[in-house]
Write a protein that holds these residues in place. Sequence first.
Motif, PDB file in Angstrom:
ATOM      1  N   THR A   1       0.891  -1.240  -0.098  1.00 19.96           N
ATOM      2  CA  THR A   1       0.111  -0.056   0.040  1.00 19.96           C
ATOM      3  C   THR A   1       0.889   1.303   0.039  1.00 19.96           C
ATOM      4  N   GLY A   2       0.693   2.012  -0.705  1.00 17.77           N
ATOM      5  CA  GLY A   2       1.213   3.464  -0.934  1.00 17.77           C
ATOM      6  C   GLY A   2       2.229   3.455  -2.071  1.00 17.77           C
ATOM      7  N   THR A   3       2.554   2.218  -2.656  1.00 15.66           N
ATOM      8  CA  THR A   3       3.392   2.164  -4.058  1.00 15.66           C
ATOM      9  C   THR A   3       2.735   2.761  -4.974  1.00 15.66           C
ATOM     10  N   ARG A   4       3.546   3.786  -5.852  1.00 14.93           N
ATOM     11  CA  ARG A   4       3.288   4.635  -6.815  1.00 14.93           C
ATOM     12  C   ARG A   4       4.132   4.087  -8.073  1.00 14.93           C
ATOM     13  N   HIS A   5       3.549   4.024  -9.298  1.00 13.98           N
ATOM     14  CA  HIS A   5       4.466   3.803 -10.420  1.00 13.98           C
ATOM     15  C   HIS A   5       3.952   4.775 -11.644  1.00 13.98           C
ATOM     16  N   THR A   6       4.909   5.129 -12.315  1.00 11.56           N
ATOM     17  CA  THR A   6       4.872   5.727 -13.433  1.00 11.56           C
ATOM     18  C   THR A   6       3.879   7.103 -13.406  1.00 11.56           C
ATOM     19  N   ASP A   7       3.659   7.767 -12.331  1.00 11.21           N
ATOM     20  CA  ASP A   7       2.795   8.975 -12.338  1.00 11.21           C
ATOM     21  C   ASP A   7       1.534   8.703 -12.601  1.00 11.21           C
ATOM     22  N   HIS A   8       1.103   7.531 -12.382  1.00  7.62           N
ATOM     23  CA  HIS A   8      -0.378   7.102 -13.041  1.00  7.62           C
ATOM     24  C   HIS A   8      -1.104   6.247 -11.993  1.00  7.62           C
ATOM     25  N   PHE A   9      -0.267   5.438 -11.397  1.00  5.98           N
ATOM     26  CA  PHE A   9      -1.011   4.318 -10.533  1.00  5.98           C
ATOM     27  C   PHE A   9      -0.469   4.289  -9.177  1.00  5.98           C
ATOM     28  N   GLU A  10      -1.350   4.113  -8.007  1.00 12.88           N
ATOM     29  CA  GLU A  10      -0.959   3.993  -6.820  1.00 12.88           C
ATOM     30  C   GLU A  10      -1.670   2.996  -6.086  1.00 12.88           C
ATOM     31  N   VAL A  11      -0.952   2.031  -5.190  1.00  8.79           N
ATOM     32  CA  VAL A  11      -1.497   0.937  -4.489  1.00  8.79           C
ATOM     33  C   VAL A  11      -2.426   1.559  -3.366  1.00  8.79           C
ATOM     34  N   VAL A  12      -3.589   1.538  -3.261  1.00 11.69           N
ATOM     35  CA  VAL A  12      -4.471   2.015  -2.163  1.00 11.69           C
ATOM     36  C   VAL A  12      -4.651   1.048  -1.091  1.00 11.69           C
ATOM     37  N   ASN A  13      -4.837  -0.362  -1.480  1.00 11.60           N
ATOM     38  CA  ASN A  13      -4.850  -1.253  -0.464  1.00 11.60           C
ATOM     39  C   ASN A  13      -4.418  -2.782  -1.240  1.00 11.60           C
ATOM     40  N   LYS A  14      -3.711  -3.473  -0.419  1.00 10.80           N
ATOM     41  CA  LYS A  14      -3.315  -4.685  -0.418  1.00 10.80           C
ATOM     42  C   LYS A  14      -3.881  -5.794   0.482  1.00 10.80           C
ATOM     43  N   THR A  15      -4.208  -6.856   0.258  1.00 10.82           N
ATOM     44  CA  THR A  15      -4.540  -7.961   0.960  1.00 10.82           C
ATOM     45  C   THR A  15      -3.875  -9.219   0.206  1.00 10.82           C
ATOM     46  N   SER A  16      -3.998 -10.312   1.018  1.00 16.34           N
ATOM     47  CA  SER A  16      -3.563 -11.556   0.128  1.00 16.34           C
ATOM     48  C   SER A  16      -4.034 -11.897  -0.934  1.00 16.34           C
ATOM     49  N   ASP A  17      -5.450 -11.423  -1.184  1.00 17.39           N
ATOM     50  CA  ASP A  17      -6.141 -11.987  -2.512  1.00 17.39           C
ATOM     51  C   ASP A  17      -6.231 -10.887  -3.495  1.00 17.39           C
ATOM     52  N   GLU A  18      -5.875  -9.900  -3.342  1.00 19.19           N
ATOM     53  CA  GLU A  18      -5.927  -8.661  -4.165  1.00 19.19           C
ATOM     54  C   GLU A  18      -5.098  -7.352  -3.762  1.00 19.19           C
ATOM     55  N   ILE A  19      -5.011  -6.732  -5.033  1.00 19.98           N
ATOM     56  CA  ILE A  19      -4.120  -5.253  -4.980  1.00 19.98           C
ATOM     57  C   ILE A  19      -5.130  -4.147  -5.557  1.00 19.98           C
ATOM     58  N   LEU A  20      -5.573  -3.320  -4.724  1.00 20.86           N
ATOM     59  CA  LEU A  20      -6.465  -2.232  -5.429  1.00 20.86           C
ATOM     60  C   LEU A  20      -5.689  -1.125  -5.780  1.00 20.86           C
ATOM     61  N   PHE A  21      -5.674  -0.537  -6.843  1.00 13.88           N
ATOM     62  CA  PHE A  21      -5.064   0.561  -7.584  1.00 13.88           C
ATOM     63  C   PHE A  21      -5.891   1.629  -7.881  1.00 13.88           C
TER      64      PHE A  21
END
Length: 176
Positions: free
Chosen positions: A136-156
Amino acid sequence: MARRSLLGTTIRLGAYGAAAVAAAGGLYAARLAATTTLVTPLPEDDPIWSTEIYRRLNTFDNPCMQDKIVKRVPLTRIRPELLETEGALVTELNRGLWGGGGYTPQRLLLARLFRNERTADHLWTRDELAGSDYATGTRHTDHFEVVNKTSDEILFRAGNSPLLEGPRDVDALFEV
């Protein structure tokens, strides 16, 4: 022996090449269609509609474009160690998605347009994207940010720069 003109040969080779590309594209599309399901729109009881993140970012209750894509992969194609550690499969899926060749054209374009000192902490290279844990908090290519991560999914969150907080003119949430 009849001589073929250079132009005639070039046209013939071009036509053969185009036919081969079209045939390969058709086979790939058929394979993709056989292993992928597209569901649209999302049902009203889909969990994403009740998340705190969705409610916070869609304060005006704007209409949403929505779909769900399910990709079926045989268990025999999944490395066993990815099934042994909780969260490893979703992390590896995102490493392949973002660090693979399919995202390269967009990544290169975004880097050319938006990579600067303000976005220096974002993931920009293929190696960075292929090696990230997508916390959570990972940003990439000035377009995407991880706003939540669980063991089953990553929400961008996508749509404009992650440097812009709060509701945006163009905004998106998607789960992988």
